[in-house]
Design an enzyme around this catalytic site. Structure first.
Site, PDB file in Angstrom:
ATOM      1  N   ARG A  37       1.785   9.843  -1.576  1.00 34.88           N
ATOM      2  CA  ARG A  37       1.687   8.668  -1.349  1.00 34.88           C
ATOM      3  C   ARG A  37       2.142   8.319   0.323  1.00 34.88           C
ATOM      4  NH1 ARG A  37       0.588   6.181  -5.811  1.00 34.88           N
ATOM      5  NH2 ARG A  37      -1.563   7.193  -6.233  1.00 34.88           N
ATOM      6  N   ALA A  38       3.558   7.922   0.104  1.00 31.57           N
ATOM      7  CA  ALA A  38       4.617   7.527   0.894  1.00 31.57           C
ATOM      8  C   ALA A  38       3.534   7.947   3.108  1.00 31.57           C
ATOM      9  CB  ALA A  38       5.078   7.513   0.824  1.00 31.57           C
TER      10      ALA A  38
END
Length: 681
Positions: A263-264
């Site tokens: 997700r980062a």
């Protein structure tokens, strides 16, 4: 504040960034800044009359107010919906009229806050204090963009895509990692220390209070300019190109900082693209990637609950240089001062300096003993060797934390949902049924049918349907887990001041604090030494604050055990008035000695009996060490009506001394065979 302003504007340009978490001390205008975002958001086109804000260009076939016919929409301002910390689950997700659903087969649905926030902003003030069951619903909606409401076979779904913005004061506790990761960006804010800036804040506040309309008119032009710039950046966003070099820098940065999951990477890519659009460019630069990392990675770098968010900017710059960019904004960035006009790079936090390096010394022999702490022989500051205990000692470093055994308060409570003790809660396994108290939200279908079945002939039933009246309805009684108030009473006297012992003691308390963090407890800290006791930390949800106070806890002097127990009793009495439903657990960390004040042993026993009479569940962590043990901690535990466990037995992986729960105060309590032998001797 420049970082906060930029993060909010980037989400206005690209809602796909995923929202903002604003962390900061009280009184820094976090809520004011967030609420100002709604006026800058572009208007929303909706289907006329739809309570769920359906987009007329992308009709939702499953909308509860549908099906909708294609046609022109109506424009309305973007909404900012606030989720109160004390909201119910029905208020968040919506509620069904169960009686009409069973008797008439009608899906009479009242939308909740998630429906109102669709295509707008959902703002949660004090998000770290949000109840677990609300967080679960929020996570589901944020992940799927859809809300499902299930009530005993009746199902409703609707779309809910929103910009999630939360504010919090870290002193009041941290967020669950799952929710923390849902925020795209995070910003740390603090009050300015510049005299001129603080003067200007006061001037503007006073001017607003004197004439709000005139104040708003004064800034209308700048606000209009921001709104137009946001619209222009949104129009440019699809044309922004994320090249392979920038993408490589993003992936390499996330890998270098060992963030969990992917997700980062995605958030960084979206943020860098939004930064380029906000600056009026169609290419993502190395500086965009750098600023995106400073906003998107700090809160994903935490490895344990006591780690402060932060990012090593030197390591970030080196990673960017190694993967195709200088990281200093000079390679191909036409706007080195940044799109928000600031010259400091924006985002992120300063490096965390000043933390002591661990010493390269042999492993400790006691559980939780800190490295570099050796047995000093006779206990420094002991009353037997120094009158008043030799004065105050330098604080000992806490030993390495370990996984502690679970301790529970006996019985079944009705406190705030958590993960420690048994309680009747809104979530959990069903244990029975009862007549509803207020609006029905948790239908017990079998009990309702049993209540309605005997009356069908008298009610004139002629068809296949079941005739249900309001008096037939039964709600489910559920049992889950609650959070408790864990109050630590720590002996900081001279008898505990030997570095080898105090390091192990602090390591044990730190381990219990970690356990309290995971179980959503409130914690407090009372220490006693010298001539009295003090509340080192009033009960709070911030386990991090407790860990910091523990680290700097001074030691030395006599052992006023009675004063410590009585001060703890005062704290618990006050907390019962503030929060009657939250049950306390007293954890006394001591070797059981009592030497301070007149008749210290007698007064300590009296104080213990008073706590037991109050119904306070207690456990004594016996810190006595050495070949000769007096068993005084076991005597204290007997007076408190709870068990005594040694530091070794406190470990979750210990083979002996299994402590699974506390017995009710006043009843026979479990103690280990070793404690029994010591007391018999």
């Amino acid at each position: 504040m420049d970082d906060l302003r930029l993060a909010l504007l980037l989400n206005a340009v690209s809602p796909a960034v995923g929202g903002v978490l604003v962390r900061g001390e009280k009184g820094t205008a976090k809520s004011t800044a967030v609420r100002a975002l709604a006026a800058l958001m572009p208007p929303v086109e909706t289907v006329p009359g739809c309570r769920f804000s359906c987009d007329p260009r992308r009709l939702d076939p499953a909308c509860p107010d549908g099906p909708h016919e294609a046609g022109p929409g109506e424009s309305r301002p973007a909404r900012m919906v606030e989720l109160p910390v004390g909201a119910s689950e029905d208020r968040l997700v919506g509620s069904l009229d169960i009686e009409r659903a069973l008797a008439e087969g009608v899906k009479a649905f009242e939308p909740g806050l998630l429906a109102q926030a669709h295509r707008g902003v959902l703002y949660v003030d004090e998000v770290n204090l949000l109840q677990d069951f609300l967080i679960d619903s929020l996570l589901d909606a944020a992940a799927m963009g859809v809300v499902h409401i299930e009530r005993e076979g009746v199902s409703v779904r609707h779309s809910s895509r929103f910009l999630l913005v939360g504010t919090m004061n870290p002193e009041e506790g941290e967020l669950r990692p799952q929710l923390l990761d849902r925020f795209g960006l995070t910003v740390e804010v603090a009050a300015s220390r510049e005299t001129g800036e603080r003067m200007e804040v006061v001037r503007r506040r006073l001017a607003y209070e004197e004439d709000p309309a005139a104040f708003a008119a004064r800034w209308a032009g700048e606000e209009s300019g921001l709104r137009e710039r946001i619209a222009a950046a949104r129009a440019l966003l699809p044309k922004v190109r994320l090249g392979d070099t920038a993408l490589r820098q993003i992936a390499a940065t996330c890998a270098a900082f060992e963030v969990d999951g992917m997700r980062a990477d995605i958030v960084m890519a979206r943020t860098a693209t939004a930064l380029a659009a906000w600056a009026g460019r169609t290419d993502v630069t190395a500086e965009d990637v750098r600023r995106a990392a400073l906003l998107a990675l700090p809160h994903r770098r935490r490895r344990n609950p006591f780690d402060a968010p932060g990012l090593d900017e030197e390591k970030l710059d080196e990673t960017l240089r190694q993967n195709g960019g200088t990281g200093d904004g000079t390679d191909d960035d036409p706007d080195p001062d940044g799109p928000d006009g600031g010259g400091d790079g924006g985002g992120g936090q300063p490096p965390q300096d000043g933390s002591p390096e661990p010493a390269d010394t042999p492993e400790p022999s006691l559980p939780g003993q800190s490295r570099g702490e050796e047995d000093t022989g006779p206990e420094q500051g002991d009353e037997r060797s120094g009158g008043q205990g030799g004065g105050e000692q330098a604080p000992a470093r806490a030993g390495e934390p370990f996984r502690a055994r679970s301790l529970h308060v006996p019985g079944v409570g009705e406190g705030t949902a958590g993960r420690r003790s048994r309680a009747r809660t809104a979530q959990g396994r069903t244990t029975g049924a009862r007549r509803p108290r207020g609006a029905l939200s948790r239908l017990h279908l079998a009990a309702t049918v049993r209540a309605a079945a005997p009356h069908q002939r008298a009610r004139g039933r002629s068809g296949p349907g079941l005739l249900v009246r309001r008096e037939d309805l039964r709600e489910a009684v559920r049992e889950g887990r609650e959070s408790n108030l864990v109050l630590f009473v720590v002996d900081a006297s001279g008898s505990m001041a030997a570095r080898r012992r105090m390091g192990a003691v602090k390591g044990a308390v730190l381990s219990l604090l970690l356990d309290a963090y995971q179980r959503r407890d409130k914690v407090g800290l009372v220490s006693f030494r010298g001539s009295g006791a003090e509340v080192a930390l009033p009960p709070t949800s911030s386990v991090e604050a407790a860990a910091a106070r523990l680290e700097s806890l001074p030691t030395g002097g006599r052992t006023p055990l009675a004063a410590g127990l009585l001060r703890a009793r005062d704290v618990l009495r006050t907390e019962r008035l503030r929060d009657p439903s939250r049950r306390p657990l007293l954890v006394a960390v001591t070797d059981g000695r009592a030497t301070g004040g007149p008749q210290p042993v007698v007064r300590a026993r009296q104080a213990a009996r008073l706590l037991a009479a109050d119904g306070t569940a207690s456990v004594v962590v016996d810190c006595e060490s050495g070949p000769v043990r007096l068993g005084l901690a076991g005597d204290l535990a007997a007076g408190l009506g709870g068990p005594a466990v040694t530091l070794e037995e406190l470990r979750a992986d210990a083979v002996t001394g299994l402590v699974r729960s506390l017995q009710a105060p006043g009843r026979t309590h479990r103690i280990t065979r070793e404690n029994t032998d010591r007391r018999a001797a």
